[in-house]
Design a protein around this motif. Sequence first.
Motif, short mmCIF file in Angstrom:
data_model
loop_
_atom_site.label_atom_id
_atom_site.label_comp_id
_atom_site.label_asym_id
_atom_site.label_seq_id
_atom_site.Cartn_x
_atom_site.Cartn_y
_atom_site.Cartn_z
N GLY B 239 0.82 -1.20 0.00
CA GLY B 239 0.00 0.00 0.00
C GLY B 239 0.86 1.26 0.00
N LEU B 240 1.87 1.27 0.86
CA LEU B 240 2.77 2.44 0.90
C LEU B 240 3.45 2.62 -0.46
N ALA B 241 3.91 1.49 -1.02
CA ALA B 241 4.58 1.55 -2.32
C ALA B 241 3.61 2.09 -3.38
N GLY B 242 2.35 1.68 -3.31
CA GLY B 242 1.36 2.16 -4.29
C GLY B 242 1.20 3.67 -4.20
N ALA B 243 1.03 4.19 -2.98
CA ALA B 243 0.86 5.63 -2.80
C ALA B 243 2.08 6.37 -3.34
N LEU B 244 3.29 5.86 -3.04
CA LEU B 244 4.51 6.55 -3.48
C LEU B 244 4.68 6.46 -5.00
N GLU B 245 4.22 5.35 -5.56
CA GLU B 245 4.29 5.19 -7.01
C GLU B 245 3.44 6.25 -7.69
N ALA B 246 2.23 6.48 -7.15
CA ALA B 246 1.36 7.52 -7.70
C ALA B 246 2.01 8.89 -7.53
N ALA B 247 2.61 9.13 -6.37
CA ALA B 247 3.24 10.42 -6.11
C ALA B 247 4.44 10.65 -7.02
N ARG B 248 5.21 9.57 -7.25
CA ARG B 248 6.44 9.68 -8.05
C ARG B 248 6.10 9.99 -9.50
N THR B 249 5.07 9.32 -10.05
CA THR B 249 4.76 9.47 -11.47
C THR B 249 3.74 10.57 -11.71
N GLY B 250 3.08 11.06 -10.65
CA GLY B 250 2.06 12.09 -10.80
C GLY B 250 0.82 11.59 -11.50
N SER B 251 0.64 10.29 -11.53
CA SER B 251 -0.51 9.70 -12.23
C SER B 251 -0.81 8.34 -11.60
N ALA B 252 -1.91 7.72 -12.02
CA ALA B 252 -2.21 6.36 -11.59
C ALA B 252 -3.27 5.78 -12.50
N ASN B 253 -3.11 4.51 -12.84
CA ASN B 253 -4.19 3.82 -13.54
C ASN B 253 -4.17 2.35 -13.17
N SER B 254 -5.10 1.59 -13.72
CA SER B 254 -5.30 0.22 -13.24
C SER B 254 -4.14 -0.71 -13.59
N SER B 255 -3.28 -0.31 -14.55
CA SER B 255 -2.18 -1.22 -14.89
C SER B 255 -0.94 -0.99 -14.04
#
Lengths: 516, 332
Positions: B239-255
């Motif tokens: 979960g933490l990695a997911g949040a940081l991944e969104a923060a790092r890339t400035g985006s998020a999608n289902s893939s």
Amino acid sequence: MEDSRYILELKKISKSFPGVKALDNVSFAVKPGKVHALMGENGAGKSTLMKCAFGIYQPDNGEIFVNGKKVVFSGPANALENGIAMIHQELQPMRALTVMENVWVGRLPHHNTLGVQWVDWKQLYKQTKELLDDLEIPIDPKTKVQNLSTSHCQLIEIARSVSFNAKIIIMDEPTSSLTETETELLFKLIARLTQKGVSIIYISHKIDEILRISDDVTIMRDGQLVGDWPASELDMDTIVKRMVGREMSNRFPSKKHKPGEVKMEVSHLTSANPHSFKDISFTLHKGEILGIGGLVGAQRTELVETIFGLRKKASGEVTIDGQKVEINSPEDAIRHSMALLTEERRVSGIFPKISVLENVTVAKQTADHSSYTNGLFLNNKKRQKDAEQFVKTFEIKTPSLKAEIQNLSGGNQQKAVLARWMLLTPQILILDEPTRGIDVGAKYEIYSLMEQMAQEGKAVIMISSEMPELLGMSDRIAVMCEGHLSGILDGKDATDEKVMYLASTYQKSGVTTDAN
Amino acid sequence: MQTKKFNIKNILSNYALYFIMILMVIVIGSMSPKFFSWRVLRDILMQSSTRIIVALGCLFILISGSADLSGGRTVGLTAVIAGSLAQKADYYIKFWNLPELPPIVPIFAAVLVGLIVGLLNGFTVSKLKVPAFLATLGWMMVVYGTNLLLCNKPPNNSQPLGGFLKNFTNLGSGNIAGIPIIVFFALGMCIIVHVLLTKTTLGREIFSVGSNAEAARVSGINVFKIQMITFGLAGACYGLAGALEAARTGSANSSYGNGYEMDAIASCIVGGCSMTGGVGSVIGVFLGVIIFNVINYGLTFIGLSSYWQWVVKGLIIIIAVSIDMRKYSSNK
């Protein structure tokens, strides 16, 4: 040079492992058609020597002769070609396959049609049947191995070596998991094999067995040869003395403990498993060693594991110090000051890849977090102090506390697991086959420990399949047969015959309890 | 003489991982000296950060003797959830009709969702006795499906989420004293997990369960509890990695997060974890992840097709494990 009176001769074998000289100039020779026992404490180098003879290890120095011809084995398959087979302590049969496939695997009889090798099932059955009949093994070749008992698996394994025309069969602790009747079956087979000129190398800790069946005895100690003797010139005390290298006046410590008041009472305990034990009632006193005897399949392990909360009960109750207790998990049992040394050390005793230190302290650490922690974090000094103390008092031989426990010998592993429980200062100690696969010296130490616990007023239950141990250590002996308690004997007038009689018969009319 | 030979062999096999890594850096560096620069190191650390946190989750699982395939998809779901809670108030496709929230909210929500997925995994494995491989495969599919359904919610309609607040994306792409904030997260997690595993009773109990669950049960360890905790902790890491991944890339999608679980397992194995449980360390996992990212980055750096990374990664796994097996078999 070589002596053709011998079928197998190992000359001046040496073998070192990093940091240990496992074999030092050991010579060993076997005559055809004889049972040759190889004895010594754990770590004496018996298994290493046999692994050299069977091609699992290459000796650093020394020579091996089979039938007077010098050989160098490239591996076990090569040893087998030269007529040497080994029955390992722990068998690994292909359980889902039949007996006949297990015997002939890799060599299944077949015929070629259309370029395909088709298994000749009729021939396979026939040759297996002939083999088993010849050895008087009463097993149908078509039985699936998973339906056989351990002892039958062992007989099949021996039959397999015979099918390779093995002239020398090495048996490593073959009776360690057999009951007395099964042992008899094995001895009959051994006699049959020696009549056919097959030699048996028999590794065992059970001196009475050795004296009964072997012709020659070789004793080793600390990787060196102590000597060879005809079995007829030896008796129990001499063997023990030569094995441990010191006088050992008694095999059991003298009884000084006195049973006191009732500590635990088990009444009408019945397993949740309908095929397991039923309606077991007995009492356990403070300062008492209660032996539990019976054949394999008598459900003794199931009984104690149910008391300890590892298995589920259907009905019945347990009271400790007069109070009814509900024990549904090992944690509950530990809270009630119970400890259980399980039967299978490797399956449910040791944490193989973990250090001796942690193996010893794991139970106390779990039961009482605060004993080893400063606030949140572990205090290694406290753990180390406890572990060191027990490594010292139990004389656990280990290179260091950090060594992985899997690198220790069986006896030392067992002592470490026992130390794990003693750290919790239990009041009720349940020992399931506590000395299985352990050398004489370590056995005596464990017996002394039991005696000491009983003297301290602790209640001890000991399951044992070894008659001398059962008779020598117990104040009373509860004997089970097929899930029932068939009787409780007073230790003073118990004999092998009485125990065996109860172990093989259960009278519905009622439990025969000797007057106490 | 003989003991000396053994020592060299031992050193070689014990530190094989370090040698491989040093060798790789030397080879890449000799082909392109610019490789030895602060910028490259910073990029590699940044790219490794979320992977390290996923691999730490996986480390718990492998030490406890289980397996977990749900990591990658959990990263995807939690990235979307974190992203959806981090949008600016005036963004044109607002996922939820919410005011601007402080960045702790999306992170907390992502960790919570990860924790729940982990506990579901744990319950399925330790209570329902479904083999871990299958239990986590099942939950992986459920998580992915949930993520697809969630992303398809109007007005988002399966578009990538965007328009995150600056104070959220800063966590992934900002710096403190020239060091990316996300690297602090990764290193901080490494320290926390290391301390937890080596210095607490919980950590040692996880090792015990992984080494021999039956012996652990007999010793009074509540194996169910330990398995729930390990899966829960792993889920929280995802979960933490997911949040940081969104923060790092400035985006998020289902893939998002697709395939991360396999990389995490590979990193753990290369880092010395045993698939049979009871063995593993944070430093090993850290190096495992860094090695894979050095390959990733280094191959592109020297102008090789990034497709080669798969070939090299695969070979590294095989070499690392075969060295490890030799180590154990020589012990016998």
